[in-house]
Design an enzyme around this catalytic site. Structure first.
Site, PDB file in Angstrom:
ATOM      1  N   LEU A  33       0.812  -1.231   0.000  1.00 38.73           N
ATOM      2  CA  LEU A  33       0.000   0.000   0.000  1.00 38.73           C
ATOM      3  C   LEU A  33       0.843   1.279   0.000  1.00 38.73           C
ATOM      4  CD1 LEU A  33      -2.838  -1.009   2.504  1.00 38.73           C
ATOM      5  CD2 LEU A  33      -2.625  -1.477   0.059  1.00 38.73           C
ATOM      6  N   HIS A  37      -3.551   4.262  -2.254  1.00 39.62           N
ATOM      7  CA  HIS A  37      -4.522   3.421  -1.536  1.00 39.62           C
ATOM      8  C   HIS A  37      -5.114   4.188  -0.343  1.00 39.62           C
ATOM      9  CE1 HIS A  37      -1.801   0.272  -3.370  1.00 39.62           C
ATOM     10  NE2 HIS A  37      -2.988  -0.149  -3.761  1.00 39.62           N
ATOM     11  N   SER A 186       2.791   0.474  -6.445  1.00 35.40           N
ATOM     12  CA  SER A 186       3.590  -0.401  -5.577  1.00 35.40           C
ATOM     13  C   SER A 186       4.896  -0.778  -6.273  1.00 35.40           C
ATOM     14  CB  SER A 186       2.811  -1.677  -5.258  1.00 35.40           C
ATOM     15  OG  SER A 186       1.516  -1.338  -4.841  1.00 35.40           O
TER      16      SER A 186
END
Ligand code: PAF
Length: 259
Positions: A33, A37, A186
């Site tokens: 995350l 997010h 990510s």
């Protein structure tokens, strides 16, 4: 401690305890995350009575085993962040819980999913749509939150929700960027410091070139391996790689800056 629900049965018990009439926001993730997010979770918390996030590294959407194996997941860190944000529960099932059918049943879209990401990553969108359908059916959420960075995914999820009459509102959230303009992902963590610096040119070139053709040429000149640059339905989409790390991005053509 934030509840972590590991099986479909645990999730259903949590779901059944939500008061009738309360709204449920759902934030699907694969872990690893970042602030993108967090923005999805914050929006869900602001708009719903209860917010649940899923952390499930969905193997079926990776067309390359190496990409799946090197995905930068850190469950403990993700959990701490979700708890700090105020998410009410995390659904983090094992593969077997999500795929009791061993992926014999899957969702295939036969038009948009064939281009861009779908062409570069065969089978990717079957995996995405199948897991998202499973998650949305299980979640029974009022709203589900998806980032515009994965714009093609967002369009396909919206289309699937309509096609299968899913009683959920798919909420599109703007791409979150670093100060230098690189869309958060990510995978950015896998870039070396030099490649990370160079990566900032990707959104700039995509955003300032006069045409997709010129963007491709400028990206190649800047040292990117270009998979595609496409102007389609009012947006410019691009996918490139640096040191073998894939980066994707998109802009509305109406907001493209002139260099
Ligand atoms: O965007 C993602 O992180 C994934 O594709 C999703 C929607 C969580 C499905 O695995």
């Amino acid at each position: 401690m934030i509840p972590v629900l590991r099986t479909v049965e645990e999730w259903r018990r949590f779901r059944d305890a939500i008061e009738p009439g309360q709204t449920l926001g759902f934030v699907p993730t694969m872990g690893g995350l970042h602030r993108g997010h967090s923005a999805l979770a914050r929006r869900s918390i602001a708009e719903n009575d209860v917010t649940v996030a899923s952390v499930f590294l969905n193997r079926t959407q990776f067309n390359k085993a190496s990409d799946f194996e090197t995905y930068p997941a850190n469950f403990e860190q993700d959990l701490a962040l979700l708890e700090e944000l105020g998410v009410d529960a995390v659904f983090a099932p094992e593969y077997e819980s999500m795929y009791p059918d061993s992926y014999r049943y899957r969702v295939t879209e036969s038009d948009l999913s064939r281009s861009m990401e779908g062409e570069s990553r065969p089978g990717h969108f079957d995996g995405v749509l199948t897991v998202v359908l499973k998650l949305l059916v299980l979640a029974g959420a009022t709203r589900a939150y998806f980032g515009e960075k994965d714009f093609q995914q967002l369009q396909l999820v919206k289309g699937m929700a309509e096609a299968f009459f899913l009683p959920v509102e798919i909420v599109a959230c703007p791409t979150v960027r670093s100060e230098d303009g690189l869309a958060l992902s990510s995978r950015n963590r896998r870039l070396s410091p030099t490649a990370r610096q160079k990566a900032a040119a990707f959104p700039k070139i995509l955003n300032t070139a006069d045409s997709a053709k010129e963007a491709r040429a400028a990206l190649e000149e800047a040292g990117f391996v270009v998979e595609y640059v496409v102007d389609q339905e009012g947006r410019r989409f691009g996918a490139v790689s640096l040191e073998g790390v894939r980066l994707i991005d998109n802009w509305a053509l109406s907001v493209l800056e002139k260099a």
